[in-house]
Scaffold this motif. Structure first.
Motif, short mmCIF file in Angstrom:
data_model
loop_
_atom_site.label_atom_id
_atom_site.label_comp_id
_atom_site.label_asym_id
_atom_site.label_seq_id
_atom_site.Cartn_x
_atom_site.Cartn_y
_atom_site.Cartn_z
N ARG A 171 1.02 -1.25 -0.14
CA ARG A 171 -0.07 -0.09 -0.09
C ARG A 171 0.91 1.42 0.01
O ARG A 171 1.52 1.62 1.01
N ASP A 178 1.83 7.09 -4.58
CA ASP A 178 1.01 7.08 -3.31
C ASP A 178 -0.45 6.79 -3.39
O ASP A 178 -0.64 6.29 -4.63
N VAL A 179 -1.30 7.04 -2.54
CA VAL A 179 -2.82 6.80 -2.43
C VAL A 179 -3.51 8.29 -2.46
O VAL A 179 -3.27 9.07 -1.60
N TYR A 180 -4.25 8.19 -3.56
CA TYR A 180 -5.02 9.45 -3.68
C TYR A 180 -6.10 9.54 -2.57
O TYR A 180 -6.91 8.66 -2.59
N ARG A 181 -6.27 10.58 -2.02
CA ARG A 181 -7.25 10.82 -1.06
C ARG A 181 -8.14 12.17 -1.17
O ARG A 181 -8.91 12.48 -0.33
N ASP A 183 -10.62 12.41 -2.93
CA ASP A 183 -12.10 12.17 -2.78
C ASP A 183 -12.74 11.74 -1.56
O ASP A 183 -13.91 11.47 -1.34
N LYS A 184 -12.03 12.00 -0.45
CA LYS A 184 -12.43 11.47 0.95
C LYS A 184 -13.72 12.05 1.16
O LYS A 184 -14.01 13.39 1.23
N ASP A 361 -16.81 7.65 -0.14
CA ASP A 361 -15.86 8.37 -0.86
C ASP A 361 -16.24 8.26 -2.27
O ASP A 361 -15.82 9.41 -3.13
N SER A 449 -0.69 7.99 -8.83
CA SER A 449 -1.40 8.18 -7.52
C SER A 449 -2.64 6.79 -7.61
O SER A 449 -3.38 6.84 -8.72
N GLU A 452 -7.74 4.54 -4.50
CA GLU A 452 -7.94 3.38 -3.76
C GLU A 452 -9.47 3.31 -3.59
O GLU A 452 -9.98 2.26 -3.47
N SER A 453 -10.26 4.34 -3.55
CA SER A 453 -11.70 4.28 -3.51
C SER A 453 -12.36 3.53 -4.77
O SER A 453 -13.46 2.96 -4.47
#
Length: 487
Positions: A171, A178-181, A183-184, A361, A449, A452-453
């Protein structure tokens, strides 16, 4: 393949498409190719460089071809054995040496050789497959690159060799930085609307029309004398269980909770693509719910009439309509909620239906085909390619107009393909959001990126299939894709 990779290394950018200008790109090629690049880029005039199809477009430009790998085209065919006199390029079984010799000098073979050279240059065309008389289950594919290729292909495993060890997931996953956040909490940060209506039983299709951007823009009659307001529409789909026309959950991101919005319903009486949509004489007014909620308006318009613009009735006082509104959280309305509203799994068998699934998300709209059999079937998820899929291209929320016209979604609806193997699968055709490239953010083919959502939504869809008994978890899932979806 080695030459392509060498050029990418020479350019030295994460994306070869990001070269500053034509001169920088030319510097990495020999003089003949550099001159060809100049001629193509200046087609619109020497003072106007058109780099769109040279290096700017991330998916279809000429430079994007540098990322193409021949390994993707070298999976050998399986099937009934053919004779020793089989042309793998033309897929023609000559049957004898004399007929094979005649085939090699025939026009068909010559045109195919020319077409191969145009598309793939000096790459050798296929000369072997798993149908050849001398083929063994462990035989290698044609091409020098096959010798050191490490692909885990189940149909080529020896039954005496254990499954290969799969490296644990990381992860972010390997290949991502990296992980795109960004849209949290996006899904629960806006309100939603949905509609279920009854209309005259003779109606062939129906659509919801309103003055907020929610789908494609309505095409109005430009010959009318008066000024026309901009309006947008969303298509209904038919629910045989409730005998109503329904919409998916419509994001009302351009409205605020508490706003009152007015909508009308257009109906089409015939199946002709050119048949117009005629508006009914009822105006449906709905209050926008709180963020994270969906307000579903139910209306019986079966007695409504087609009317002119100055002869419409408000639902609160109109003589024909019966209207009531329900509210619930959006994450409960979609997924299992939509299955239950459709009458359950038994009502879905043998049909394809638009659905949605959502987390806090992200929301993913998809087409679901359920085979007309009682026993569980393996799920098949088809990932489409990179085509326009913004709100103007989505007649149903989140489902682009091309989605039903490709892959399994098209096959299961084609009466001529009623015996096609794909109909034995639980077919899931999701539609990728405009701001991502499936699991990559932003919407670029080599973005680093990880979205993950989107993974969470895909897992939620599969979990729903397993929990509903449509598929068995131990059987796993199948994946197929085209272009962006295959990448």
């Amino acid at each position: 393949a080695e030459q392509r990779q060498e050029i990418i290394r020479r350019i030295g950018l994460p994306r070869a498409n990001d070269v500053a200008d034509l001169r920088e790109l030319q510097a990495h090629f020999d003089e003949p190719v550099a001159e060809d690049l100049r001629l193509v880029a200046e087609e619109k005039g020497k003072n106007r460089e058109d780099l769109e199809w040279i290096c700017r477009e991330s998916t279809f430009s000429w430079v994007s071809g540098l990322y193409w790998h021949p390994e993707a085209t070298t999976l050998e065919q399986k099937g009934e054995p053919h004779s020793a006199y089989f042309c793998h390029l033309c897929e023609v079984d000559a049957g004898s040496e004399a007929e094979y010799t005649r085939h090699l000098i025939a026009r068909r073979h010559a045109e195919n050789v020319f077409d191969w050279a145009v598309r793939k240059g000096c790459l050798d065309y296929p000369s072997h497959c798993l149908r050849c008389p001398d083929s063994q289950s462990s035989s290698s594919s044609w091409g020098a690159w096959e010798e050191d290729r490490d692909l885990d292909l189940e149909h080529r495993r020896s039954p005496n060799v254990p499954d290969p060890v799969v490296a644990p997931e990381t992860r972010p996953p390997r290949g991502f930085r990296d992980v795109y956040r960004g849209d949290k909490g996006r899904v629960v940060s806006m309100p939603y609307l949905a509609f279920a209506i009854k209309v005259d039983h003779r109606v062939n299709a129906a659509r919801l029309i309103g003055r907020i951007p929610m789908g494609p823009k309505e095409k109005r009659d430009r010959y009318q004398g008066k000024k026309q307001d901009k309006r947008w529409y969303v298509d209904f789909f038919w629910c045989g269980y409730s005998m109503t026309w329904k919409t998916l959950a419509i994001p009302a991101s351009d409205a605020k909770p508490g706003d009152s919005l007015d909508f009308t319903v257009g109906v089409q009486w015939t199946a002709s693509e050119t048949a117009p949509f005629e508006e009914l004489d009822e105006v449906l007014r709905i209050q926008v719910p709180n963020d994270g909620e969906v307000a579903m308006l139910n209306a019986d318009l079966s007695q409504a009439n087609v009317a002119s613009d100055d002869a419409r009735h408000w639902h609160s006082s109109g003589p024909h309509s019966e209207v009531w509104v329900e509210r619930k959280p959006i994450v409960e309305f979609v997924g299992r909620g939509q299955v239950e509203a459709a009458g359950g799994i038994e009502q879905l068998r043998g049909t394809q239906r638009p659905m949605q699934v959502a987390t806090q998300d992200a929301m993913l709209s998809f087409l679901l085909w359920v085979p007309d059999v009682a026993e569980p079937r393996q799920p098949l998820i088809y990932f489409h390619g990179d085509m326009p899929r913004g709100r103007p291209q989505c007649p149903m929320p989140g489902i682009a107009d091309f989605a039903p016209t490709y892959g399994p979604a098209q096959i299961v609806e084609d009466p001529k393909k009623k015996n096609h193997t794909v109909r034995d699968f639980v077919c899931i055709t999701p539609c990728c959001a405009q701001d991502v490239w499936w699991l990559r953010y932003p919407a670029e083919h080599d973005a680093t990126s990880y979205a993950e959502s989107v993974e969470m939504c895909l897992r939620a869809i599969l979990d729903m299939m397993f929990d509903l008994g449509l598929s068995k978890r131990e059987d796993g899932a199948c994946f197929a894709g085209q272009s962006m979806g295959a990448y």
